[in-house]
Design an enzyme around this catalytic site. Structure first.
Site, PDB file in Angstrom:
ATOM      1  N   SER A 130       0.817  -1.215   0.000  1.00 38.57           N
ATOM      2  CA  SER A 130       0.000   0.000   0.000  1.00 38.57           C
ATOM      3  C   SER A 130       0.849   1.261   0.000  1.00 38.57           C
ATOM      4  O   SER A 130       1.578   1.499  -0.950  1.00 38.57           O
ATOM      5  CB  SER A 130      -0.967  -0.011   1.189  1.00 38.57           C
ATOM      6  OG  SER A 130      -1.521  -1.281   1.376  1.00 38.57           O
ATOM      7  N   HIS A 153      -3.207  -1.999  -4.447  1.00 39.38           N
ATOM      8  CA  HIS A 153      -4.674  -2.110  -4.381  1.00 39.38           C
ATOM      9  C   HIS A 153      -5.294  -0.720  -4.244  1.00 39.38           C
ATOM     10  O   HIS A 153      -4.610   0.231  -3.895  1.00 39.38           O
ATOM     11  CB  HIS A 153      -5.081  -3.013  -3.208  1.00 39.38           C
ATOM     12  CG  HIS A 153      -4.748  -2.430  -1.865  1.00 39.38           C
ATOM     13  ND1 HIS A 153      -5.663  -1.788  -1.077  1.00 39.38           N
ATOM     14  CD2 HIS A 153      -3.578  -2.377  -1.177  1.00 39.38           C
ATOM     15  CE1 HIS A 153      -5.071  -1.379   0.037  1.00 39.38           C
ATOM     16  NE2 HIS A 153      -3.808  -1.718  -0.009  1.00 39.38           N
TER      17      HIS A 153
END
Lengths: 269, 69
Positions: A130, A153
């Site tokens: 992330s 993501h």
């Protein structure tokens, strides 16, 4: 020898005093060493390359519950400022094993690393997920361990969400900030990154992609697969290059306006 | 706003409060978990100098005497 031990005992008992007191004490014991043993304390073996471990959650505006292992913004930023200013420190190794965290804090740390004048090399060990991705690419050169993973993501919203188009627009804006930083600082393209971010069928309950070691290099996110040895030798090369450039800049004998080679001869006869 | 692979409900799960304090000894910042009123156990040091991590005085688990305000 007895006096020497005495000095040591003093050092321990005063170790919790203020830093000013400690400095005085250190100076005092150094003087005593010279006086008693005719010996001078050797300069401390401080490292030319400092290390910044980024572990657990990256903590920013909100203090996370104590069960989270965190890397705090307020610790990291002053450390980066100190490293930038200390002439003895020649470079920085960033070691990432993070699950992500606060967007603002993550991007702030990434921007600080990017704008540092000293060489920085990052090494993704375990995981750089992330918001860890912008930090990994912010360094001058990035490494990933063969077994390390990086999860790309989309950002998720939780809590009270208002179902209006503006909510999506806001989320999209936040996402673009991160995408822009990653694209600007690595070899990955916007299309490629977005495709990885919204890919289905890779993650269990989510959209996104997991990149393992070589895959992160193949897509252009990370520069090379490697470990500690490779990262340190790269840092050494970058630091030497920087020193050579600095030395060249300082050595410019013909650059001054009133050069002695030009002036001689004028005014004779 | 968090961007993490750990689900939010797991991040914000409440657990028993552990007293963790931050203090500086000889200019080295560290996190210490309190054991009783005036002693604690070193959890980790917060330094970027790798040499600090070799200092036997700063190994995790070392007992650190301190006085709480």
């Amino acid at each position: 020898m007895e006096l020497f031990q005495e000095g040591h005992r003093n050092n321990d008992s005063f170790s919790q005093l203020s830093s000013q007191g400690n400095q005085d004490l250190a100076r005092h014991s150094a003087l005593q060493n010279i006086r008693n043993l005719g010996q001078m304390n050797l300069p401390d073996g401080s490292s030319a390359f400092h290390v910044l471990p980024v572990i657990g959650q990256i903590e920013g505006h909100l203090v996370l519950p104590p069960r989270n292992k965190t890397t705090k913004y307020e610790h990291v930023i002053p450390q980066l400022v100190a490293i930038e200013q200390n002439p003895r420190i020649k470079g920085l190794l960033i070691i990432l094993n993070t699950v992500g965290g606060d967007i603002e804090a993550g991007l702030a740390i990434a921007e600080m690393i990017k704008s540092m004048s000293k060489p920085a090399v990052s090494l993704v060990l375990g995981g750089g997920h992330s918001i860890g991705t912008p930090i990994a690419v912010a360094a001058d050169y990035s490494f990933i361990a063969e077994t390390a993973t990086m999860t790309i993501h989309p950002i998720r919203l939780t809590g009270l969400v208002i179902g209006v188009p503006q909510t999506y627009d806001y989320l999209d804006k936040m996402q673009k900030r991160i995408i822009k930083f990653i694209v600007d600082n690595s070899r990955v393209s916007v299309q490629q990154l977005q495709e990885m971010m919204f890919r289905t069928g890779e993650l269990v309950r989510d959209v996104g992609t997991v990149l393992i070691g070589e895959e992160a290099v193949h897509c252009g996110l990370i520069d090379e697969v490697g470990g500690l040895g490779a990262a340190i030798s790269k840092l050494r090369i970058l630091a030497e290059n920087l020193e050579n450039i600095d030395a060249q800049r300082q050595f410019q004998p013909f650059a001054c306006q009133y050069s002695p080679f030009v002036y001689t001869g004028i005014g004779r006869n | 706003m968090l961007y993490s692979i750990i689900p939010n409900e797991e991040i914000w799960a409440e657990t028993d409060e552990v007293g963790i304090y931050e203090l500086s000894i000889n200019g080295c910042r560290m996190q210490v978990a309190s054991v009783d009123g005036n002693s604690g156990v070193l959890i980790r040091i917060l330094s970027t100098d790798p040499q600090d991590y070799l200092n036997p005085k700063y190994q995790p688990g070392t007992s650190i005497p301190f006085i709480r305000d």
